[in-house]
Design a protein around this motif. Structure first.
Motif, PDB file in Angstrom:
ATOM      1  N   UNK A 194      21.018 107.020  -6.670  1.00 24.95           N
ATOM      2  CA  UNK A 194      22.236 107.156  -7.468  1.00 24.95           C
ATOM      3  C   UNK A 194      22.601 108.631  -7.505  1.00 24.95           C
ATOM      4  N   UNK A 195      23.514 109.015  -6.623  1.00 26.30           N
ATOM      5  CA  UNK A 195      23.972 110.396  -6.580  1.00 26.30           C
ATOM      6  C   UNK A 195      25.309 110.584  -7.247  1.00 26.30           C
ATOM      7  N   UNK A 196      26.127 109.538  -7.227  1.00 22.43           N
ATOM      8  CA  UNK A 196      27.427 109.570  -7.887  1.00 22.43           C
ATOM      9  C   UNK A 196      27.579 108.307  -8.720  1.00 22.43           C
ATOM     10  N   UNK A 197      28.567 108.295  -9.595  1.00 25.04           N
ATOM     11  CA  UNK A 197      28.801 107.121 -10.437  1.00 25.04           C
ATOM     12  C   UNK A 197      29.140 105.903  -9.613  1.00 25.04           C
ATOM     13  N   UNK A 252      26.379 101.640 -13.976  1.00 25.77           N
ATOM     14  CA  UNK A 252      25.499 101.338 -15.101  1.00 25.77           C
ATOM     15  C   UNK A 252      24.181 102.094 -14.974  1.00 25.77           C
ATOM     16  N   UNK A 253      23.635 102.137 -13.763  1.00 25.58           N
ATOM     17  CA  UNK A 253      22.376 102.841 -13.536  1.00 25.58           C
ATOM     18  C   UNK A 253      22.492 104.330 -13.823  1.00 25.58           C
ATOM     19  N   UNK A 254      23.653 104.915 -13.469  1.00 24.55           N
ATOM     20  CA  UNK A 254      23.858 106.341 -13.736  1.00 24.55           C
ATOM     21  C   UNK A 254      23.842 106.629 -15.241  1.00 24.55           C
ATOM     22  N   UNK A 255      24.527 105.784 -16.010  1.00 25.99           N
ATOM     23  CA  UNK A 255      24.572 105.984 -17.463  1.00 25.99           C
ATOM     24  C   UNK A 255      23.184 105.868 -18.076  1.00 25.99           C
ATOM     25  N   UNK A 256      22.428 104.857 -17.655  1.00 23.92           N
ATOM     26  CA  UNK A 256      21.068 104.672 -18.170  1.00 23.92           C
ATOM     27  C   UNK A 256      20.177 105.833 -17.764  1.00 23.92           C
ATOM     28  N   UNK A 257      20.340 106.293 -16.521  1.00 20.51           N
ATOM     29  CA  UNK A 257      19.512 107.399 -16.031  1.00 20.51           C
ATOM     30  C   UNK A 257      19.751 108.673 -16.827  1.00 20.51           C
ATOM     31  N   UNK A 264      12.659 104.761 -10.937  1.00 22.24           N
ATOM     32  CA  UNK A 264      13.001 103.464 -10.340  1.00 22.24           C
ATOM     33  C   UNK A 264      14.506 103.257 -10.268  1.00 22.24           C
ATOM     34  N   UNK A 265      15.229 103.843 -11.207  1.00 21.20           N
ATOM     35  CA  UNK A 265      16.684 103.716 -11.194  1.00 21.20           C
ATOM     36  C   UNK A 265      17.299 104.722 -10.233  1.00 21.20           C
ATOM     37  N   UNK A 266      16.804 105.923 -10.240  1.00 24.11           N
ATOM     38  CA  UNK A 266      17.490 107.035  -9.599  1.00 24.11           C
ATOM     39  C   UNK A 266      17.032 107.315  -8.168  1.00 24.11           C
ATOM     40  N   UNK A 267      15.742 107.235  -7.912  1.00 17.10           N
ATOM     41  CA  UNK A 267      15.216 107.674  -6.625  1.00 17.10           C
ATOM     42  C   UNK A 267      15.434 106.635  -5.534  1.00 17.10           C
ATOM     43  N   UNK A 268      15.616 107.149  -4.322  1.00 12.21           N
ATOM     44  CA  UNK A 268      15.849 106.270  -3.184  1.00 12.21           C
ATOM     45  C   UNK A 268      14.521 105.742  -2.641  1.00 12.21           C
ATOM     46  N   UNK A 269      14.524 104.482  -2.208  1.00 15.38           N
ATOM     47  CA  UNK A 269      13.387 103.914  -1.486  1.00 15.38           C
ATOM     48  C   UNK A 269      13.557 104.322  -0.026  1.00 15.38           C
ATOM     49  N   UNK A 270      12.775 105.282   0.418  1.00 18.10           N
ATOM     50  CA  UNK A 270      12.984 105.877   1.733  1.00 18.10           C
ATOM     51  C   UNK A 270      12.850 104.836   2.843  1.00 18.10           C
ATOM     52  N   UNK A 271      11.864 103.953   2.740  1.00 18.92           N
ATOM     53  CA  UNK A 271      11.661 102.951   3.795  1.00 18.92           C
ATOM     54  C   UNK A 271      12.872 102.029   3.909  1.00 18.92           C
ATOM     55  N   UNK A 272      13.347 101.531   2.767  1.00 16.65           N
ATOM     56  CA  UNK A 272      14.510 100.638   2.788  1.00 16.65           C
ATOM     57  C   UNK A 272      15.754 101.370   3.257  1.00 16.65           C
ATOM     58  N   UNK A 273      15.954 102.584   2.753  1.00  9.80           N
ATOM     59  CA  UNK A 273      17.166 103.329   3.107  1.00  9.80           C
ATOM     60  C   UNK A 273      17.137 103.765   4.565  1.00  9.80           C
ATOM     61  N   UNK A 274      15.956 104.054   5.101  1.00 13.04           N
ATOM     62  CA  UNK A 274      15.860 104.427   6.514  1.00 13.04           C
ATOM     63  C   UNK A 274      16.203 103.253   7.405  1.00 13.04           C
TER      64      UNK A 274
END
Length: 312
Positions: A38-41, A46-51, A269-279
């Motif tokens: 989550x880098x931008x809204x 919803x995740x950005x607000x919670x983060x 868990x909300x903010x960080x990227x899953x590198x394996x999935x994103x790759x």
């Protein structure tokens, strides 16, 4: 589909798919390079607000840990000074014992009393000069029941409020630290000590009423020993209270660190990227982008077929 010149629908379709794939490829590149899902809204509103709420809680907790550590440093400063005062009280009791025996004359007791008063003055000096960040700890400024150490007055007094929680509406968010006076007069010793009264209102002898003030006579020295014992007990109560508060603050710090760690895990868990999935998504979009570029090139060459029919 008709073979036309003005509108190359195949190229338009390939271009649209290329834009979509290239946009997704750019998003995956941004996520992988930043490490954030989550880098931008727009990524997850919803995740950005919670983060952001979690981040504010985590930052507040970390500051609470620093506040509690500062309080421990303040307590240790006071306890160190009380340890030195303890040495002076022990010496004063030794002098009272010396003056209480009958093998000394009046002149010699006056000499003993001179050191006794010097020790009392040193106790007061230590108590009046011991401070932490400009807050005097042992002169009685932090004693009492009502605390002004809440930012409401310019010259606060009373128990000091140590704030470590993320809120300000319950006793779980802060402690009050009260430190009684440790001056010689506050402990009932030396010339500056007040006149003592009986608890039941009965009359006291001169020596009893002035116990602890001086050891210039044998009788005064004998009553001074009881006064010094009471002073040592009062000092020990202050140290015991400070020690228990330090233990509470250390436990509080441990609890806050665990709380911050768990909140950090939830925020991750909300903010960080899953590198394996994103790759995997990056490679997929890369292939789609390359395929779309190739198909767009082919689609752009299709109108040439119309030129062959025209005879060009």
């Amino acid at each position: 589909m008709s073979l036309v010149i003005n509108h190359n629908m195949m190229a338009m379709n390939a271009s649209r798919n290329l834009n979509a794939s290239y946009g997704s490829l750019a998003t995956s590149t941004r996520r992988l390079s930043s490490g954030l899902r989550v880098g931008t809204a727009a990524d997850d509103a919803a995740g950005l607000a919670i983060r952001e709420l979690m981040r504010s809680e985590i930052s507040s907790i970390h500051q609470g840990v620093r506040n509690a550590n500062d309080a421990i440093s303040m307590i240790q400063t006071a306890d160190g000074a009380l340890q030195v005062i303890d040495e002076k009280l022990v010496r004063m009791k030794e002098l009272a014992m010396q003056a209480a025996t009958g093998t000394y004359n009046s002149d010699q007791r006056l000499i003993i009393d001179s050191e006794y008063q010097a020790m009392a003055s040193e106790v007061s000096r230590i108590a009046n000069s011991t401070d932490f960040n400009g807050i005097y700890l042992l002169n009685g400024n932090l004693s009492g029941q009502i605390s002004d150490h809440e930012g409401t007055v310019l010259a606060p007094s009373g128990p000091i409020k140590i704030h470590f929680g993320t809120g300000n509406d319950s006793s779980e968010d802060y402690y009050y630290i009260a430190i009684q006076t440790a001056t010689a007069s506050g402990l009932g010793l030396g010339h500056a000590a007040g006149t003592k009264v009986a608890a039941d209102g009965s009359a006291l002898s001169f020596a009893q009423a002035n116990a602890g003030k001086t050891v210039s006579t044998q009788g005064m020295a004998q009553t001074a020993m009881d006064a010094i014992n009471q002073a040592i007990i009062s000092k020990d109560k202050i140290r015991a209270n400070l020690g228990s508060l330090q233990n509470r603050l250390e436990n509080t710090i441990t609890n806050l660190q665990i709380q911050a760690e768990n909140l950090q895990a939830a925020e991750s868990r909300i903010s960080d990227v899953d590198v394996a999935t994103e790759m995997t998504e990056f490679v997929r979009q890369q292939i789609l982008t390359q395929s779309a570029v190739a198909m767009l090139a082919q689609a752009n060459s299709l109108p040439r077929m119309a030129m062959q029919l025209i005879g060009g």
